[in-house]
Structures are given as C-alpha cells and as structure tokens.
Design a protein around this motif. Structure first.
Motif, PDB file in Angstrom:
ATOM      1  N   LEU A  97       3.134   3.761  10.064  1.00  0.00           N
ATOM      2  CA  LEU A  97       2.506   4.682   9.118  1.00  0.00           C
ATOM      3  C   LEU A  97       3.331   5.961   8.970  1.00  0.00           C
ATOM      4  O   LEU A  97       3.505   6.483   7.852  1.00  0.00           O
ATOM      5  CB  LEU A  97       1.089   5.020   9.581  1.00  0.00           C
ATOM      6  CG  LEU A  97       0.301   6.004   8.710  1.00  0.00           C
ATOM      7  CD1 LEU A  97       0.139   5.468   7.301  1.00  0.00           C
ATOM      8  CD2 LEU A  97      -1.066   6.299   9.340  1.00  0.00           C
TER       9      LEU A  97
ATOM     10  N   VAL B 229       0.482  -3.765   7.605  1.00  0.00           N
ATOM     11  CA  VAL B 229      -0.521  -4.766   7.221  1.00  0.00           C
ATOM     12  C   VAL B 229      -0.708  -5.797   8.331  1.00  0.00           C
ATOM     13  O   VAL B 229      -1.845  -6.147   8.694  1.00  0.00           O
ATOM     14  CB  VAL B 229      -0.121  -5.444   5.899  1.00  0.00           C
ATOM     15  CG1 VAL B 229      -1.005  -6.657   5.627  1.00  0.00           C
ATOM     16  CG2 VAL B 229      -0.222  -4.458   4.737  1.00  0.00           C
TER      17      VAL B 229
ATOM     18  N   SER C 205       7.868  -0.915   6.385  1.00  0.00           N
ATOM     19  CA  SER C 205       6.716  -0.229   6.969  1.00  0.00           C
ATOM     20  C   SER C 205       5.402  -0.837   6.498  1.00  0.00           C
ATOM     21  O   SER C 205       4.463  -0.996   7.281  1.00  0.00           O
ATOM     22  CB  SER C 205       6.761   1.260   6.627  1.00  0.00           C
ATOM     23  OG  SER C 205       7.934   1.858   7.128  1.00  0.00           O
ATOM     24  N   LEU C 206       5.335  -1.175   5.212  1.00  0.00           N
ATOM     25  CA  LEU C 206       4.096  -1.765   4.681  1.00  0.00           C
ATOM     26  C   LEU C 206       3.800  -3.119   5.327  1.00  0.00           C
ATOM     27  O   LEU C 206       2.656  -3.400   5.707  1.00  0.00           O
ATOM     28  CB  LEU C 206       4.192  -1.907   3.162  1.00  0.00           C
ATOM     29  CG  LEU C 206       3.870  -0.666   2.336  1.00  0.00           C
ATOM     30  CD1 LEU C 206       4.114  -0.947   0.852  1.00  0.00           C
ATOM     31  CD2 LEU C 206       2.428  -0.210   2.564  1.00  0.00           C
TER      32      LEU C 206
ATOM     33  N   VAL D 276       9.961   1.611   2.824  1.00  0.00           N
ATOM     34  CA  VAL D 276       8.618   1.343   2.297  1.00  0.00           C
ATOM     35  C   VAL D 276       8.224  -0.111   2.532  1.00  0.00           C
ATOM     36  O   VAL D 276       7.124  -0.404   3.036  1.00  0.00           O
ATOM     37  CB  VAL D 276       8.549   1.684   0.790  1.00  0.00           C
ATOM     38  CG1 VAL D 276       7.257   1.156   0.180  1.00  0.00           C
ATOM     39  CG2 VAL D 276       8.643   3.190   0.593  1.00  0.00           C
ATOM     40  N   SER D 277       9.098  -1.036   2.176  1.00  0.00           N
ATOM     41  CA  SER D 277       8.748  -2.455   2.305  1.00  0.00           C
ATOM     42  C   SER D 277       8.575  -2.857   3.766  1.00  0.00           C
ATOM     43  O   SER D 277       7.602  -3.541   4.124  1.00  0.00           O
ATOM     44  CB  SER D 277       9.815  -3.324   1.634  1.00  0.00           C
ATOM     45  OG  SER D 277      11.094  -3.080   2.193  1.00  0.00           O
TER      46      SER D 277
ATOM     47  N   LEU E 280       6.351   5.290   6.879  1.00  0.00           N
ATOM     48  CA  LEU E 280       5.938   5.163   5.480  1.00  0.00           C
ATOM     49  C   LEU E 280       5.720   6.542   4.857  1.00  0.00           C
ATOM     50  O   LEU E 280       6.095   6.783   3.694  1.00  0.00           O
ATOM     51  CB  LEU E 280       4.660   4.327   5.401  1.00  0.00           C
ATOM     52  CG  LEU E 280       4.148   3.969   4.004  1.00  0.00           C
ATOM     53  CD1 LEU E 280       5.171   3.113   3.259  1.00  0.00           C
ATOM     54  CD2 LEU E 280       2.814   3.234   4.110  1.00  0.00           C
TER      55      LEU E 280
END
Length: 354
Positions: free
Chosen positions: A44, A70, A65-66, A62-63, A47
């Motif tokens: 988090l 999840v 970390s996401l 971003v990719s 991100l």
C-alpha cells in the motif's frame, strides 16, 4: 533513483507473494506466508508513492503493488471484522455448557511464572495449557494451581516442546502422544463439562519450519493433518488448541480446517496475533483454538504479556450442538484428502534434517 528503489521494493513484495503460493515444504517458502499483513502494508505504501515516481517505473510500481495488495487482502480479510463470523456468538446463559480455555507459550528461559499465575487467577479458566514448559515451570505451576486445577497432564521437556495441561474439570482417558516425531509431544483427552457431556481436546505444539529447527515444514504439516484426519474419522465435539507454529491463513492450516471440518472463532472477529510479543511490527497469530460445529463463542481475548515472546490467549466456547446447523463447516475434496494422506505418510517415513 527514488523511482528505482520503490520499483525494486514493489517487485520484491510481489515476488514474496508469488513464492508463498508454491506448494512446497521448504522453510524459506513457507515463511513467506507469515507476514501477509506486513507485506500488504508495504504494498500500500509503494502504491501511494507511485504518483511521485517517474515513467516508466510508475506503472510497474502501480501494477506490482496492486497485484500484491489484492492477493494479500484475499488471505487476511477473513480475519478482520469486514468478514462474516465463522463461529456463531453464544447466547446468554448455559454456563454449565461453557469451557474457558487459557493457552500460554511460556518461553522456556522466561522465569516470570508469577506473571502468568496472576493472569490465571484473575481470569479463572477451566483449562490451562502451557507450552515450552520445562521442569522448573512445572514446579511453579504445580505449587500454584494443583489445589484448584487438580486434573493435570505433565510433559516437562527442556527442548522447547514441554507441555502442561491443568483442568478444573475431569479429564477422560488423557493420553500423551508423539504423533510424528519422538521429541514432539501432544495431548489427547476427553473433558467432562459441568452439564455432564464429554468433549474431546487435542493440545498441540508442532516443530516450526525455521533454520535452527527444521529445513522443511513437512513434519509440522503432517502432525496437523494427522490430527485433522482423526477428527474427520471420528466426528465428535472437539477442540484443538496450542501453538501451531503456523498462521491462520496458511496453506496448511486452511487444509487442516477443511480436512477436519474445524472452525476458527477468529474469522470475522480479528487476528488476535500472539507472536512476537516484543515486536509489534512483526506480529502474527501463532496460538490457536479451533472448534467443531458443536460450539458457539462467548468470548475471545489476547491477554497481557508476562515476559514470554507469546501473548496468552483466552477463549470461552459453549457446547451447543443444537446450533450446529448455523455453521458452514469447511470440507475437503478428494484431491485434498489425497494430499493430506501423502503428507502424513511422508512425515512418518522421512527423517528430519536440520
């Protein structure tokens, strides 16, 4: 430079997340299952820092970390209040059907026995289970508890796997077993509740996968799954308690629950992380209580520390078989039963390498 550092951290977190999903017993892979909350928190943060990074690093951060966030959230959310409870709340009354259980890994070198004894006297549990208790700890506990908790099973050992069980309630055919390894004991006993009904309790403390203990999780996994198989084959009202040296969301513990049909009273209520007591940032749930569908939960709480690296945990469960159909019991499929059988067999056959 900052963008490269953040991207490296994001990729590292994703790599650990992927490693944790591999179905192998190596200790360094299985240890990736423990810090899921910490990994999610770091993901988090990466991100949040992504907008301050330069292209093309920004989209990589971003990719990665996401995906990490999840996947980790899918594992840890059931142990938060955002999830439905798995064990239903007990209704008031029916005290004669309730059992109050205190579990404490004492940490053998810790000598603050009075701190634990004070907690026991304050909360007055029906059952006290201590882990890592040696002869010295046994002597202190016997002196303090024998009069009010007269029923006992004592397994003093100086290898960090000693175990003592003290009970106000009568024990039925208590047995000390060494299910997988000769130096790792467990306790199997019936308990007669004040209402007159008998329930079954398994007290366990398997060896962890760690560099100084065991290069693989095989023997821990085999012991937990063997107990799960026993519960599956003889589905009586049952509790399993102890330091499993495993987290609630691990591959093995979740398989144990599906094989045995046992329920986790923490699901939907919180993690109740008990280890490490001295390092809040590195803390996860290692001390567990599982119940069959015959029980409801009155109360569960983590108690203050007393010098050990584990916090004690106190749980009050009520034997209410008439409410069993209110629970959704986990169930294993044929492949999972085969996997459990194979793990148990290999754990019994192979010698441990440390």
């Amino acid at each position: 430079m900052l963008s490269i550092v953040i991207a490296t951290l994001a990729i590292l977190l994703l790599g650990i997340t992927i490693l944790a999903r591999l179905p192998v017993h190596w200790w360094w892979i299985r240890s990736c299952e423990f810090p899921r909350l910490q990994i999610a928190t770091l993901a988090l943060l990466t991100l949040l820092f992504a907008p301050f990074s330069e292209a093309p690093w920004r989209w990589l951060i971003v990719s990665s970390s996401l995906v990490t966030l999840v996947v980790q959230a899918c594992y840890i959310l059931p142990w938060t209040r955002l999830w439905p409870v798995q064990v239903q709340r007990a209704e008031p009354g029916h005290d004669e059907r309730c059992l109050r259980l205190l579990i404490a890994n004492v940490l053998t070198p810790n000598r603050n026995a009075e701190g634990l004894i004070e907690l026991i006297r304050r909360h007055s549990p029906d059952i006290v289970l201590t882990l890592e208790s040696d002869d010295w700890w046994g002597q202190q506990l016997d002196t303090a508890l024998a009069s009010q908790w007269p029923h006992a099973v004592r397994i003093p050992q100086d290898n960090l796997y000693g175990m003592h069980l003290y009970s106000r309630l009568p024990l039925v055919s208590p047995r000390v077993e060494r299910l997988i390894q000769d130096d790792i004991p467990s306790i199997s006993t019936g308990i007669t509740l004040p209402c007159g009904d008998d329930i079954q309790l398994y007290a366990v403390h398997p060896r962890p996968p760690a560099p100084n203990e065991s290069e693989e999780s095989l023997w821990r996994d085999a012991e937990l799954l063997l107990i799960g198989k026993r519960i599956h084959d003889a589905p009586v009202p049952t509790l399993v308690a102890g330091d499993l040296n495993d987290v609630a969301w691990s591959r093995t513990t979740r398989l144990f629950c599906r094989i045995s049909g046992m329920l986790d009273p923490r699901r939907g209520r919180g993690m109740f992380s008990t280890f490490h007591a001295h390092y809040p940032v590195l803390r996860w749930p290692l001390d567990h209580v599982f119940s069959s569908e015959h029980f409801t939960l009155r109360d569960m709480q983590r108690l203050p520390g007393f010098g050990s690296d584990h916090f004690p945990i106190l749980t009050t469960l009520c034997y209410r078989p008439s409410r069993a159909d209110e629970h959704e019991t986990p169930d294993a499929d044929r492949d999972e039963h085969r996997e459990a059988h194979a793990t148990i067999r290999e754990g019994k056959e192979r010698e441990q390498e440390t």
